[in-house]
Design a protein around this motif. Structure first.
Motif, PDB file in Angstrom:
ATOM      1  N   GLU A  50       0.876  -1.329   0.054  1.00 22.92           N
ATOM      2  CA  GLU A  50      -0.139   0.065  -0.024  1.00 22.92           C
ATOM      3  C   GLU A  50       0.954   1.277  -0.063  1.00 22.92           C
ATOM      4  O   GLU A  50       1.733   1.223   0.730  1.00 22.92           O
ATOM      5  N   VAL A  51       0.510   2.172  -0.894  1.00 15.58           N
ATOM      6  CA  VAL A  51       1.277   3.284  -1.171  1.00 15.58           C
ATOM      7  C   VAL A  51       0.542   4.804  -0.527  1.00 15.58           C
ATOM      8  O   VAL A  51      -0.601   4.759  -1.037  1.00 15.58           O
ATOM      9  N   CYS A  52       0.782   5.310   0.253  1.00 14.14           N
ATOM     10  CA  CYS A  52       0.105   6.349   0.646  1.00 14.14           C
ATOM     11  C   CYS A  52       0.143   7.633  -0.224  1.00 14.14           C
ATOM     12  O   CYS A  52       1.072   7.904  -0.647  1.00 14.14           O
ATOM     13  N   GLN A  53      -1.053   8.031  -0.591  1.00 13.06           N
ATOM     14  CA  GLN A  53      -1.064   9.035  -1.734  1.00 13.06           C
ATOM     15  C   GLN A  53      -1.398  10.572  -1.082  1.00 13.06           C
ATOM     16  O   GLN A  53      -1.623  11.336  -1.948  1.00 13.06           O
ATOM     17  N   THR A  54      -1.611  10.686   0.100  1.00 11.50           N
ATOM     18  CA  THR A  54      -2.012  11.826   0.845  1.00 11.50           C
ATOM     19  C   THR A  54      -0.880  13.138   0.778  1.00 11.50           C
ATOM     20  O   THR A  54       0.172  12.612   0.550  1.00 11.50           O
ATOM     21  N   THR A  55      -1.361  14.280   0.925  1.00 12.23           N
ATOM     22  CA  THR A  55      -0.414  15.298   0.706  1.00 12.23           C
ATOM     23  C   THR A  55       1.217  15.273   1.038  1.00 12.23           C
ATOM     24  O   THR A  55       2.126  15.202   0.127  1.00 12.23           O
ATOM     25  N   ALA A  56       1.572  14.792   2.085  1.00 14.06           N
ATOM     26  CA  ALA A  56       2.972  14.633   2.633  1.00 14.06           C
ATOM     27  C   ALA A  56       3.642  13.807   1.793  1.00 14.06           C
ATOM     28  O   ALA A  56       4.610  14.038   1.285  1.00 14.06           O
ATOM     29  N   CYS A  57       3.039  12.730   1.582  1.00 13.22           N
ATOM     30  CA  CYS A  57       3.596  11.424   0.749  1.00 13.22           C
ATOM     31  C   CYS A  57       3.461  11.980  -0.806  1.00 13.22           C
ATOM     32  O   CYS A  57       4.631  11.624  -1.209  1.00 13.22           O
ATOM     33  N   ALA A  58       2.493  12.444  -1.060  1.00 12.96           N
ATOM     34  CA  ALA A  58       2.480  12.871  -2.480  1.00 12.96           C
ATOM     35  C   ALA A  58       3.738  14.017  -2.912  1.00 12.96           C
ATOM     36  O   ALA A  58       4.282  13.589  -3.846  1.00 12.96           O
ATOM     37  N   ILE A  59       3.965  14.976  -2.059  1.00 14.83           N
ATOM     38  CA  ILE A  59       5.021  15.972  -2.068  1.00 14.83           C
ATOM     39  C   ILE A  59       6.346  15.204  -2.194  1.00 14.83           C
ATOM     40  O   ILE A  59       7.004  15.533  -2.819  1.00 14.83           O
ATOM     41  N   MET A  60       6.407  14.154  -1.399  1.00 17.05           N
ATOM     42  CA  MET A  60       7.690  13.630  -1.042  1.00 17.05           C
ATOM     43  C   MET A  60       8.114  12.219  -1.969  1.00 17.05           C
ATOM     44  O   MET A  60       8.939  11.528  -1.917  1.00 17.05           O
ATOM     45  N   GLY A  61       7.073  11.960  -3.182  1.00 13.05           N
ATOM     46  CA  GLY A  61       7.436  11.224  -4.214  1.00 13.05           C
ATOM     47  C   GLY A  61       6.686   9.757  -4.082  1.00 13.05           C
ATOM     48  O   GLY A  61       7.132   8.919  -4.596  1.00 13.05           O
ATOM     49  N   ALA A  62       5.281   9.849  -3.685  1.00  9.39           N
ATOM     50  CA  ALA A  62       4.627   8.617  -3.706  1.00  9.39           C
ATOM     51  C   ALA A  62       4.329   8.126  -5.166  1.00  9.39           C
ATOM     52  O   ALA A  62       4.530   7.090  -5.449  1.00  9.39           O
ATOM     53  N   GLU A  63       4.233   9.131  -6.067  1.00 10.75           N
ATOM     54  CA  GLU A  63       4.087   8.799  -7.438  1.00 10.75           C
ATOM     55  C   GLU A  63       5.074   8.050  -8.111  1.00 10.75           C
ATOM     56  O   GLU A  63       4.808   7.032  -8.768  1.00 10.75           O
ATOM     57  N   GLY A  64       6.263   8.387  -7.600  1.00  8.56           N
ATOM     58  CA  GLY A  64       7.557   7.714  -8.425  1.00  8.56           C
ATOM     59  C   GLY A  64       7.612   6.195  -7.787  1.00  8.56           C
ATOM     60  O   GLY A  64       8.253   5.398  -8.439  1.00  8.56           O
ATOM     61  N   ILE A  65       7.080   6.062  -6.527  1.00  9.66           N
ATOM     62  CA  ILE A  65       7.201   4.653  -5.996  1.00  9.66           C
ATOM     63  C   ILE A  65       6.046   3.690  -6.555  1.00  9.66           C
ATOM     64  O   ILE A  65       6.285   2.830  -6.986  1.00  9.66           O
ATOM     65  N   LEU A  66       4.819   4.469  -6.748  1.00 10.06           N
ATOM     66  CA  LEU A  66       3.771   3.803  -7.683  1.00 10.06           C
ATOM     67  C   LEU A  66       4.151   3.341  -8.913  1.00 10.06           C
ATOM     68  O   LEU A  66       3.857   2.350  -9.336  1.00 10.06           O
ATOM     69  N   ASP A  67       4.933   4.335  -9.744  1.00  7.97           N
ATOM     70  CA  ASP A  67       5.583   4.304 -10.992  1.00  7.97           C
ATOM     71  C   ASP A  67       6.238   3.040 -10.914  1.00  7.97           C
ATOM     72  O   ASP A  67       6.256   2.175 -11.733  1.00  7.97           O
ATOM     73  N   THR A  68       7.242   3.097  -9.908  1.00 11.98           N
ATOM     74  CA  THR A  68       8.144   1.606  -9.820  1.00 11.98           C
ATOM     75  C   THR A  68       7.608   0.410  -9.773  1.00 11.98           C
ATOM     76  O   THR A  68       7.827  -0.577 -10.392  1.00 11.98           O
ATOM     77  N   LEU A  69       6.381   0.412  -8.967  1.00 13.35           N
ATOM     78  CA  LEU A  69       5.747  -0.553  -8.470  1.00 13.35           C
ATOM     79  C   LEU A  69       4.983  -1.049  -9.718  1.00 13.35           C
ATOM     80  O   LEU A  69       5.192  -2.353 -10.013  1.00 13.35           O
ATOM     81  N   HIS A  70       4.420  -0.300 -10.409  1.00 11.39           N
ATOM     82  CA  HIS A  70       3.782  -0.664 -11.624  1.00 11.39           C
ATOM     83  C   HIS A  70       4.647  -1.263 -12.827  1.00 11.39           C
ATOM     84  O   HIS A  70       4.405  -2.370 -13.344  1.00 11.39           O
ATOM     85  N   GLU A  71       5.915  -0.595 -12.982  1.00 10.19           N
ATOM     86  CA  GLU A  71       6.846  -1.161 -13.928  1.00 10.19           C
ATOM     87  C   GLU A  71       7.311  -2.507 -13.569  1.00 10.19           C
ATOM     88  O   GLU A  71       7.530  -3.342 -14.164  1.00 10.19           O
ATOM     89  N   THR A  72       7.642  -2.486 -12.048  1.00 15.34           N
ATOM     90  CA  THR A  72       8.313  -3.829 -11.639  1.00 15.34           C
ATOM     91  C   THR A  72       7.473  -4.933 -11.678  1.00 15.34           C
ATOM     92  O   THR A  72       7.675  -6.088 -11.915  1.00 15.34           O
ATOM     93  N   LEU A  73       6.158  -4.875 -11.371  1.00 17.92           N
ATOM     94  CA  LEU A  73       5.296  -5.773 -11.283  1.00 17.92           C
ATOM     95  C   LEU A  73       4.245  -6.173 -12.451  1.00 17.92           C
ATOM     96  O   LEU A  73       3.544  -7.103 -12.582  1.00 17.92           O
ATOM     97  N   GLY A  74       4.155  -4.951 -13.224  1.00 19.51           N
ATOM     98  CA  GLY A  74       3.193  -5.173 -14.515  1.00 19.51           C
ATOM     99  C   GLY A  74       1.957  -5.131 -14.205  1.00 19.51           C
ATOM    100  O   GLY A  74       1.259  -5.745 -15.184  1.00 19.51           O
ATOM    101  N   VAL A  75       1.482  -4.603 -13.288  1.00 16.11           N
ATOM    102  CA  VAL A  75       0.005  -4.516 -12.832  1.00 16.11           C
ATOM    103  C   VAL A  75      -0.496  -3.072 -12.488  1.00 16.11           C
ATOM    104  O   VAL A  75       0.389  -2.445 -12.082  1.00 16.11           O
ATOM    105  N   GLY A  76      -1.732  -2.935 -12.860  1.00 17.13           N
ATOM    106  CA  GLY A  76      -2.047  -1.541 -12.300  1.00 17.13           C
ATOM    107  C   GLY A  76      -2.562  -1.726 -10.816  1.00 17.13           C
ATOM    108  O   GLY A  76      -2.305  -2.681 -10.001  1.00 17.13           O
TER     109      GLY A  76
END
Ligand code: FES
Length: 167
Positions: free
Chosen positions: A87-113
């Motif tokens: 689970e990746v937190c998407q709320t403000t502090a985490c969004a500012i600190m790079g949550a999207e990059g973590i999600l992108d890495t997970l999507h890329e690594t695991l090949g799922v949405g």
């Protein structure tokens, strides 16, 4: 106590007994809806249609109400999850600190949405709201255990570690 006639799903006798005990403290059986769904989650790790119908009958509430609650609350899963849930937190502090990059890495690594188990059933990625540890943003949870100050590299290494586990 309500006798449930559905044969497609049932909660364990122990879980039913706990709910019946809890029912004594609630004003109506319908008010047990969230605890009953938690019992289903504890037993099955998700809430199937059959389980929703069982809960509706057990609590004597319309099935549509149970579907609505499962659909509304993020913590109830209406599809079978992967073995490991990241689970990746998407709320403000985490969004500012790079949550999207973590999600992108997970999507890329695991090949799922989001919310789709991987083909081998090992992983599922979820976006969640504030996990209450904003000072360590970005924050993830891996199988409900906190991971603080995450980076794309750290999350990738979590996936690698879990991938090497024996089934
Ligand atoms: S905003 Fe992510 S933990 Fe609070």
């Amino acid at each position: 106590m309500t006798e449930v006639t559905s044969e497609k799903f049932s909660l364990s006798a122990a879980a039913v007994a706990e709910l019946e005990e809890l029912a004594k403290r609630y004003p109506t059986r319908a008010a047990l809806l969230l605890p009953a769904l938690w019992k289903v989650m504890d037993q099955e790790h998700w809430v199937s249609l059959e389980a929703m119908e069982w809960v509706a009958e057990f609590l004597d509430v319309p099935a549509a109400r149970v579907y609505g609650v499962v659909g509304f609350y993020h913590m109830y899963l209406d599809k079978p999850p992967g073995k490991h849930i990241i689970e990746v937190c998407q709320t403000t502090a985490c969004a500012i600190m790079g949550a999207e990059g973590i999600l992108d890495t997970l999507h890329e690594t695991l090949g799922v949405g989001l919310e789709e188990p991987t083909a081998d059933g090992r992983f599922m990625i979820r976006r969640v709201e504030c996990l209450g540890a904003c000072e360590h943003a970005p924050v993830c949870q891996v199988d409900h255990a906190f991971r603080f100050d995450m980076t794309p590299e750290k999350v990738k290494s979590e996936v690698e570690k879990l991938s090497q586990e024996k089934e």
